[in-house]
Design a protein around this motif. Structure first.
Motif, PDB file in Angstrom:
ATOM      1  N   SER A  32       0.825  -1.203   0.000  1.00 52.06           N
ATOM      2  CA  SER A  32       0.000   0.000   0.000  1.00 52.06           C
ATOM      3  C   SER A  32       0.860   1.255   0.000  1.00 52.06           C
ATOM      4  O   SER A  32       1.932   1.292   0.612  1.00 52.06           O
ATOM      5  CB  SER A  32      -0.896   0.023   1.242  1.00 52.06           C
ATOM      6  N   TYR A  33       0.359   2.272  -0.668  1.00 45.30           N
ATOM      7  CA  TYR A  33       0.884   3.634  -0.535  1.00 45.30           C
ATOM      8  C   TYR A  33       0.401   4.149   0.807  1.00 45.30           C
ATOM      9  O   TYR A  33      -0.727   3.867   1.226  1.00 45.30           O
ATOM     10  CB  TYR A  33       0.352   4.490  -1.689  1.00 45.30           C
ATOM     11  N   VAL A  34       1.235   4.920   1.496  1.00 49.69           N
ATOM     12  CA  VAL A  34       0.849   5.506   2.777  1.00 49.69           C
ATOM     13  C   VAL A  34       0.624   7.005   2.566  1.00 49.69           C
ATOM     14  O   VAL A  34       1.582   7.745   2.334  1.00 49.69           O
ATOM     15  CB  VAL A  34       1.931   5.287   3.856  1.00 49.69           C
TER      16      VAL A  34
ATOM     17  N   TYR B 226      -1.009   9.608   7.260  1.00 52.96           N
ATOM     18  CA  TYR B 226      -0.844   8.359   8.003  1.00 52.96           C
ATOM     19  C   TYR B 226       0.617   7.956   8.208  1.00 52.96           C
ATOM     20  O   TYR B 226       0.890   6.905   8.785  1.00 52.96           O
ATOM     21  CB  TYR B 226      -1.599   7.224   7.312  1.00 52.96           C
ATOM     22  N   ILE B 227       1.534   8.778   7.751  1.00 52.17           N
ATOM     23  CA  ILE B 227       2.957   8.426   7.874  1.00 52.17           C
ATOM     24  C   ILE B 227       3.367   8.232   9.325  1.00 52.17           C
ATOM     25  O   ILE B 227       4.060   7.267   9.662  1.00 52.17           O
ATOM     26  CB  ILE B 227       3.838   9.466   7.159  1.00 52.17           C
TER      27      ILE B 227
ATOM     28  N   CYS C 265       2.842   4.757  11.029  1.00 54.83           N
ATOM     29  CA  CYS C 265       3.654   3.576  10.719  1.00 54.83           C
ATOM     30  C   CYS C 265       5.154   3.874  10.700  1.00 54.83           C
ATOM     31  O   CYS C 265       5.945   2.955  10.511  1.00 54.83           O
ATOM     32  CB  CYS C 265       3.219   2.962   9.392  1.00 54.83           C
TER      33      CYS C 265
ATOM     34  N   TRP D 120       5.730   3.660   0.611  1.00 54.44           N
ATOM     35  CA  TRP D 120       4.991   2.441   0.301  1.00 54.44           C
ATOM     36  C   TRP D 120       5.393   1.392   1.324  1.00 54.44           C
ATOM     37  O   TRP D 120       6.563   1.309   1.709  1.00 54.44           O
ATOM     38  CB  TRP D 120       5.365   1.937  -1.084  1.00 54.44           C
TER      39      TRP D 120
END
Length: 140
Positions: free
Chosen positions: A5-7, A11-12, A15, A51
């Motif tokens: 998935s692209y982040v 939302y960075i 994760c 990603w």
């Protein structure tokens, strides 16, 4: 099952701690050009894309890309890559990146890296283009 998935930028932070160690190892090969903090800024402030590859339990790897616009072509550059169990997520990641590049008007993917990456891309139809030379400012 591995998913990729692209982040999105918002939302960075959710994760980053999980991928920071993977990407820190990748910066060790830049000969002082980057530290992991620079990569965080690149994805938060300068338009680079993060990603991730993950399964039900954890994030297995991360890739940072950026779009490079040349006078005649546009490429999606795989700038940094790190993780574990790479063989489990390499192909799904490359497929996702290829699809994104096509959908966004890129003519191809490119990567700069150690010669060992030649083995990684051996079955992906890669073409070696050039080496990079670093020259000191002082002769001698």
């Amino acid at each position: 099952m591995i998913q990729v998935s692209y982040v999105p930028r918002e939302y960075i932070n959710s994760c980053w701690k999980q991928v920071e160690g993977y990407l820190k190892k990748a910066t060790e090969y830049t000969h002082g050009r980057y530290e992991v903090e620079d990569l965080y800024l690149a994805v938060c402030e300068f338009g680079h894309l993060l990603w991730i590859a993950f399964d039900e339990e954890e994030i297995k790897g991360a890739v940072i890309t950026n779009v490079i616009v040349y006078p005649k072509k546009t490429y999606l550059c795989l700038a940094f890559c790190g993780g574990k169990e790479f063989s489990t997520w390499k192909d799904p990641m490359l497929q996702m990146l290829r699809n994104w590049a096509k959908d966004n008007g890129c003519q191809g993917l490119e990567a700069v890296g150690r010669k060992g990456w030649t083995k990684v891309f051996k079955h992906q139809g890669h073409k070696f283009l050039w080496d990079t030379f670093e020259l000191p400012l002082d002769e001698g």
